[in-house]
Write an enzyme that holds these catalytic residues in place. Structure first.
Site, short mmCIF file in Angstrom:
data_model
loop_
_atom_site.label_atom_id
_atom_site.label_comp_id
_atom_site.label_asym_id
_atom_site.label_seq_id
_atom_site.Cartn_x
_atom_site.Cartn_y
_atom_site.Cartn_z
N LEU A 175 -12.21 -26.10 64.98
CA LEU A 175 -13.35 -25.36 63.74
C LEU A 175 -13.85 -24.02 64.50
CD1 LEU A 175 -16.31 -26.07 64.41
CD2 LEU A 175 -15.68 -28.12 63.58
N PRO A 228 -15.17 -20.01 68.06
CA PRO A 228 -13.90 -20.85 67.82
C PRO A 228 -13.78 -22.06 68.76
CG PRO A 228 -13.34 -18.40 67.94
CD PRO A 228 -14.79 -19.01 68.55
N GLU A 229 -13.51 -23.22 68.04
CA GLU A 229 -13.10 -24.44 69.07
C GLU A 229 -12.01 -24.85 68.63
OE1 GLU A 229 -14.84 -27.11 70.60
OE2 GLU A 229 -16.76 -26.08 70.64
N LEU A 230 -10.88 -24.62 69.73
CA LEU A 230 -9.54 -25.07 69.70
C LEU A 230 -9.50 -26.51 69.37
CD1 LEU A 230 -9.49 -22.51 71.36
CD2 LEU A 230 -7.55 -23.19 72.91
#
Length: 441
Positions: A175, A228-230
């Site tokens: 997310l 941004p979170e992978l």
């Protein structure tokens, strides 16, 4: 090379804009607490500064380090992706010590994404704290001893002070979320990045409470900032993040607002100086502006009650871009506030405090704490005297100590404060003008 505040860095030359795409520039921004280089690669020379920061959380998020390296290599082959209005910096790791040690924290066990001074925004719920929540909601005292205490945090603060946008890469939740306080540029940037990457958009980090986060610090200064979170903890998800970064670059003029000028006590303050003033203590530390900003061929400066803050064009995109000017040097030459014999250096280092062989003086006790918390060498400079008693008036006793860029004053009632060197310097300059009014007795 220069050693400042515990880290070493080289003042890199400023790239000049041209009609054709400039070659990528790779340089060392600074060094970690254990002396490892923190490097960046620059593409483009436009006015909108966008910084992509990888690997804040060391070994557990090493995939963001590899992702940033992959983005750099792609941009080397396709520099045309960076529009003329942008200068893009990619920092593969801001926590090389954590990578080398094999954990989430820096060398001192501090979570760098809980260490920033988020007290400057309008949202008290994200204010910096010592006790913080980390991965999986685990609670620990890893926020650091005070805001921006760590060398790496200070590097982020100095390098991003004039940024238009910041992307802090993390993993792994799949997310993207923006800075807090309903900062609309951050919200819009997160929405565009999430849609292009195929990640979920979340208004906040939904799993636990974040204090002292880099994204919230940046948003509090007006920088469009996102995290941004992978999706995974081991894959770099290159195509997704390349698409997202490309979408941001394609809409850069809309998504990356230039820093805005401020106003303090009715006096306009240039944008980057205003950000520095706010980030390093504002009115409480530096006082209010007492004259309009001055511009010259080499930079911009503005005098505040306690300091004069200067911006040097030649130092753009280095850690020395904005700094207080060395007003303390001139004041100490005449020991403007008294203190006979105060400038006799130590022959041997003292047993406690911080000793500086460059000048032969040390910082101890309350002065030391104020100096460290306020930015250390990069803000106040080296000590130029011993602490000494001020006998210039009949008020309560106070202790003074000169520094290159400031004069500290301590009383038991007020603690450590800065003396008004800005007021003193401006008054002396006005008296030296040819048309200055002369006093006749």
């Amino acid at each position: 090379m220069l050693l400042l505040g515990g880290f070493v860095f080289a003042a890199a030359p400023v790239p000049q804009a041209s009609a054709t795409a400039a070659a990528p520039r790779e340089f060392i921004v600074g060094y970690s607490a254990q002396g490892r280089p923190i490097s960046a690669v620059q593409f483009g020379t436009g006015p909108r500064k966008l910084v992509v920061v990888g690997n804040t959380h060391g070994a557990p998020e090493a995939n963001t380090y590899r992702l940033t390296l992959a983005l750099i290599e792609h941009l080397r082959a396709h520099p045309e992706l960076v529009p003329d209005s942008v200068r893009l910096f990619l920092i593969p790791t801001v926590n090389p010590d954590g990578m080398a040690i094999g954990w989430r924290f820096d060398a001192a066990g501090v979570d760098l994404n809980r260490n920033m001074n988020t007290n400057i925004d309008a949202c008290p719920e994200n204010d910096w704290q010592i006790t913080v929540q980390g991965a999986y909601g685990f609670i620990s005292d890893t926020g650091g001893p005070y805001p921006d205490s760590q060398v790496e945090s200070q590097l982020v603060r100095a390098f991003l002070i004039d940024a238009a946008g910041a992307i802090f890469l993390h993993s792994n939740a799949g997310l993207v979320f923006p800075a807090a306080c309903e900062h609309q540029p951050s919200i819009r940037l997160a929405e565009v990045y999430a849609e292009a990457a195929g990640y979920n958009y979340s208004r906040y980090w939904p799993f636990y409470h974040i204090t002292g986060g880099m994204h919230d610090w940046a948003g509090g200064l007006g920088i469009a900032a996102i995290t941004p979170e992978l999706v995974t903890g081991d894959q770099i998800e290159f195509e997704e993040n390349l698409a997202a970064l490309s979408a941001v670059l394609d809409q850069a003029d809309e998504l990356l607002p230039l820093p805005e000028d401020g106003e303090v006590a009715g006096v306009p303050v240039p944008a980057t100086i205003y950000r520095y003033w706010r980030a390093l203590g504002g009115e409480e530390r530096f006082g209010v502006p007492i004259e309009p900003a001055r511009s010259s061929a080499t930079g911009v400066s503005q005098t505040f009650q306690h300091v004069r803050i200067g911006l040097q064009h030649a130092q753009r995109d280095t850690l020395l871009y904005v700094q207080p000017e060395p007003l303390g040097v001139a004041a100490a030459e005449g020991l403007a506030y008294g203190g006979a014999g105060a400038r006799t250096p130590h022959e041997q280092p003292p047993s406690e405090g911080i000793f500086f062989p460059e000048t032969g003086y040390s910082i101890n006790g309350n002065m030391r704490s104020f100096w460290l918390r306020g930015g250390g060498l990069t803000v106040f400079g080296l000590p130029l005297s011993h602490p000494f008693q001020d006998n210039s008036n009949s008020e309560q006793p106070r202790t003074l100590q000169y520094f290159e860029r400031a004069l500290f004053s301590y009383t038991a009632e007020t603690g450590v404060q800065l003396k008004p060197l800005g007021v003193r310097t401006l008054a002396l300059e006005e008296l030296q003008q040819p048309n200055a009014a002369q006093m006749v007795r």
